[in-house]
Design a protein around this motif. Structure first.
Motif, mmCIF file in Angstrom:
data_model
loop_
_atom_site.group_PDB
_atom_site.id
_atom_site.type_symbol
_atom_site.label_atom_id
_atom_site.label_comp_id
_atom_site.label_asym_id
_atom_site.label_seq_id
_atom_site.Cartn_x
_atom_site.Cartn_y
_atom_site.Cartn_z
ATOM 1 N N LEU A 211 49.951 53.758 64.176
ATOM 2 C CA LEU A 211 51.363 53.499 63.885
ATOM 3 C C LEU A 211 52.047 54.816 63.553
ATOM 4 O O LEU A 211 51.753 55.448 62.535
ATOM 5 N N SER A 212 52.936 55.271 64.398
ATOM 6 C CA SER A 212 53.514 56.603 64.254
ATOM 7 C C SER A 212 54.283 56.767 62.941
ATOM 8 O O SER A 212 54.166 57.798 62.271
ATOM 9 N N VAL A 213 55.058 55.758 62.555
ATOM 10 C CA VAL A 213 55.828 55.848 61.311
ATOM 11 C C VAL A 213 54.884 55.908 60.115
ATOM 12 O O VAL A 213 55.061 56.709 59.188
ATOM 13 N N SER A 214 53.868 55.073 60.130
ATOM 14 C CA SER A 214 52.882 55.071 59.054
ATOM 15 C C SER A 214 52.176 56.408 58.950
ATOM 16 O O SER A 214 51.970 56.944 57.861
ATOM 17 N N GLU A 215 51.799 56.963 60.097
ATOM 18 C CA GLU A 215 51.102 58.256 60.092
ATOM 19 C C GLU A 215 51.994 59.356 59.525
ATOM 20 O O GLU A 215 51.542 60.197 58.735
ATOM 21 N N GLU A 216 53.269 59.370 59.911
ATOM 22 C CA GLU A 216 54.180 60.393 59.405
ATOM 23 C C GLU A 216 54.289 60.321 57.881
ATOM 24 O O GLU A 216 54.250 61.343 57.196
ATOM 25 N N ARG A 217 54.398 59.111 57.354
ATOM 26 C CA ARG A 217 54.506 58.959 55.899
ATOM 27 C C ARG A 217 53.197 59.320 55.215
ATOM 28 O O ARG A 217 53.197 59.831 54.090
ATOM 29 N N GLY A 218 52.097 59.074 55.888
ATOM 30 C CA GLY A 218 50.809 59.480 55.337
ATOM 31 C C GLY A 218 50.686 60.986 55.222
ATOM 32 O O GLY A 218 50.146 61.504 54.238
ATOM 33 N N TRP A 219 51.213 61.687 56.196
ATOM 34 C CA TRP A 219 51.192 63.158 56.121
ATOM 35 C C TRP A 219 52.130 63.674 55.035
ATOM 36 O O TRP A 219 51.889 64.725 54.448
ATOM 37 N N GLU A 220 53.203 62.956 54.779
ATOM 38 C CA GLU A 220 54.058 63.322 53.642
ATOM 39 C C GLU A 220 53.270 63.256 52.340
ATOM 40 O O GLU A 220 53.379 64.155 51.484
ATOM 41 N N LEU A 221 52.452 62.215 52.187
ATOM 42 C CA LEU A 221 51.624 62.090 50.981
ATOM 43 C C LEU A 221 50.579 63.193 50.910
ATOM 44 O O LEU A 221 50.301 63.717 49.831
ATOM 45 N N MET A 222 49.994 63.551 52.053
ATOM 46 C CA MET A 222 49.022 64.645 52.058
ATOM 47 C C MET A 222 49.697 65.954 51.641
ATOM 48 O O MET A 222 49.142 66.748 50.866
ATOM 49 N N TRP A 223 50.909 66.173 52.116
ATOM 50 C CA TRP A 223 51.645 67.391 51.760
ATOM 51 C C TRP A 223 51.927 67.425 50.259
ATOM 52 O O TRP A 223 51.779 68.467 49.610
ATOM 53 N N LEU A 224 52.319 66.292 49.702
ATOM 54 C CA LEU A 224 52.578 66.225 48.262
ATOM 55 C C LEU A 224 51.291 66.439 47.467
ATOM 56 O O LEU A 224 51.273 67.190 46.488
ATOM 57 N N ALA A 225 50.210 65.785 47.884
ATOM 58 C CA ALA A 225 48.948 65.874 47.147
ATOM 59 C C ALA A 225 48.398 67.300 47.125
ATOM 60 O O ALA A 225 47.922 67.780 46.086
#
Length: 608
Positions: A211-225
């Motif tokens: 899911l492209s939208v889900s993946e993009e938001r997941g990378w946002e969390l990785m960037w924050l973490a």
């Protein structure tokens, strides 16, 4: 001089602007209508997260906008890289070509997935290290099994991750502000054992995610973490291999952020600030925060990072302004009609913001439900002169015109200083020249604007025509007509510098004589110590130098206790009633530390 004003945010994401080069970057101030908007010279207020609510405005200023994405957009890295960033091989295969997974790590460290009927087709065959649309029933990592509390918090964090990524239903309003991201990261900030769990959960949800939208938001969390904490040594190689092999545009920046936070002597104590979250949500990787200055002209956005400390930001500001000394300046957070200093220079900048804002929010009664994060606080960030010990007007014209003149002038206009008529006339003429230069057309409006140049109490001592005549006469004297606007500001400071109250922070208070009797006084804190001033005449009743101040106690309550004395007189407690006790406490602490830090050594003193 300043009242608490709101802070909101604006983003270049909304108008399609791209980040210019540093030399041409536009600064956009903080907007009350949108989150994380670009700092702008149109002084709207930076505020805590809300896309809709307008922030409180000051009667004298328009509020600050929040730090903003006038920043560099994240760009996809080139596929062919030179040097040591080659993709790591995938162990035992993987769901994506060439992308490292936690498959091997999971066999050794993960709990087995709890099998249960799934309403999602094909979800029952998903491996424990792969993306799923079903909440986990226990922590991924085995070592959390013995701790029911941490295992439960791991499950809560995973559900929050799913909500943020859109894999689990939630109210749209919950995605604004810090509500969901705090659910993800807050427990990990408190318990070291959960940091690895959070990284594993994020990588799991990024592995095989179609899911492209889900993946993009997941990378946002990785960037924050990767910007707030590091993992254990056991997991770190897995994270590094995953990020190096990933083809996503944020992967390389996540590696850089992880390296930066790993080099710090300590890690963050608070979850991401909303500015960090909204920066990455708008597809930017450079963070900017808007800073105000007392001259109302130098306001600008400054680049910050997740690992930047308060002291590093102060030095960055001083360097850009070209000030001659770094001593005595500080950052101030203005919110809820309070001015709070960020005095610990070693503290992470965003931690300092979260600490003050979270502490303030705890005292605010609210009827919000748990699943809500509408903002209740607004703030502005100011950079001001705090310690005046080494200030000599004329030695640093940049500091004089940006800070010293604009911080001292309001104190004069409020009538805090004891001032003779002759000095008052000259100070008024100098202010007029500092504002209008050689333009005499405004002199005809002087009777209506006298309060902009003289204290109200002093105006009552003579007629309006008398004041106008004296000020115009002084303004036309050759010594003043030859002055530039900047020169007039420095000349103003040189007159005030002669007074014992120069560089003071003033506090209106009541001195408690007996339990049922008080008298109004004005307290001044400056390089001399604490001055007790008669409220009407402005006569200095008593000066307590720092070597006679034994202690103090101030808070948000109305009581401030000052303990003074020496070996001969003994200790004496002075009781004052003031709502500014918290600020007096901070200021006395700062002056005392400054005096000790900059006190000449005994060997130096003896040699002199």
């Amino acid at each position: 001089m300043m009242q608490g004003e709101g802070v909101s945010r604006r983003s270049a994401h909304h108008n399609g602007t791209r980040s210019p080069s540093p030399s041409k970057r536009r600064t956009r101030s903080q907007s009350p209508r949108h989150q994380a908007r670009s700092p702008s010279p149109h002084r709207r207020s930076a505020r805590s997260p809300s896309p809709t609510r307008r922030s409180a405005r000051s009667p004298t200023r328009r509020s600050a906008r929040s730090p903003s994405p006038t920043r560099k957009r994240a760009t996809s890295p080139p596929r062919g890289r030179k040097g040591g960033w080659a993709p790591a091989p995938v162990r035992n295969g993987g769901v994506s070509n060439g992308i490292h997974t936690l498959e091997h790590f999971a066999k050794l460290n993960f709990n087995k997935a709890v099998k249960r009927p799934s309403i999602v087709k094909g979800n029952s065959n998903v491996e424990v290290w792969q993306h799923t649309t079903e909440p986990i029933q226990r922590s991924l990592l085995k070592h959390l099994n013995g701790n029911q509390q941490l295992s439960g918090q791991a499950c809560t964090a995973f559900k929050a991750i799913m909500k943020y990524m859109g894999d689990f239903p939630t109210k749209k309003s919950n995605l604004h502000g810090n509500f969901v991201t705090d659910k993800i990261f807050q427990s990990a900030m408190r318990y070291e054992e959960l940091k690895d769990e959070i990284f594993c959960q994020i990588i799991k949800q990024l592995t095989g995610n179609k899911l492209s939208v889900s993946e993009e938001r997941g990378w946002e969390l990785m960037w924050l973490a990767t910007g707030i904490f590091t993992s254990s040594r056991i997991l770190q190689p897995e994270i590094t291999k995953f990020l190096r092999s990933a083809r996503h545009k944020l992967a390389q920046d996540c590696l850089r952020r992880q390296h930066a936070i790993a080099q710090c002597p300590r890690q963050r104590k608070y979850p991401p600030h909303w500015v960090e979250k909204e920066t990455i949500q708008h597809n930017f990787t450079q963070i900017f925060h808007f800073v105000f200055f007392p001259d109302d002209k130098s306001n600008a956005s400054f680049q910050v990072s997740s690992s930047m400390t308060v002291g590093e930001l102060c030095r960055s500001i001083i360097g850009r302004l070209g000030l001659k000394s770094t001593k005595g300046f500080g950052l101030f957070l203005i919110m809820s009609q309070k001015i709070v200093a960020l005095h610990d220079e070693s503290e992470f900048f965003f931690d300092a913001l979260r600490r003050q804002i979270d502490w303030e929010e705890e005292g605010i009664k609210s009827t919000k439900s748990e699943e809500s994060d509408m903002p209740v606080l607004a703030y502005q960030m100011y950079f001001l002169r705090k310690i005046w010990t080494d200030v000599v007007p004329g030695e640093d014209s940049q500091a004089d015109t940006i800070f010293h003149y604009n911080q001292e002038r309001p104190k004069f206009l409020r009538g805090y200083h004891q001032c003779q008529r002759e000095d008052a006339v000259k100070l008024a003429a100098l202010q007029f020249r500092a504002h209008h230069g050689n333009d005499k057309s405004e002199l005809q409006n002087l009777p209506q604007t006298l309060s902009e140049y003289l204290p109200t109490e002093m105006l009552r001592t003579a007629s309006v025509e008398d004041w106008k005549r004296a000020i115009v006469s002084m303004y036309n004297q050759p010594a003043l007509t030859a002055m530039s606007k900047e020169g007039a500001k420095i000349a103003f400071l040189k007159i005030v510098y002669r007074w014992p109250t120069f560089g003071s922070s003033f506090f209106e208070a009541e001195k408690v004589i007996r339990s049922d009797n008080t008298e109004k006084v004005l307290l001044a804190i400056n390089k001399r110590g604490v001055l007790v001033i008669e409220a009407q005449s402005k006569d200095i009743l008593k000066t307590y130098p720092y070597n006679e101040i034994q202690g103090w106690a101030g808070s948000d309550s109305d009581d401030f206790i000052l303990t003074v004395g020496n070996e001969k007189t003994g200790a004496m407690k002075l009781h004052f009633k003031t709502k500014m006790g918290y600020k007096m406490d901070d200021l006395l602490t700062s002056y005392s530390r400054y005096m000790k830090k900059n006190r000449p050594s005994s060997s130096t003193s003896s040699s002199l």
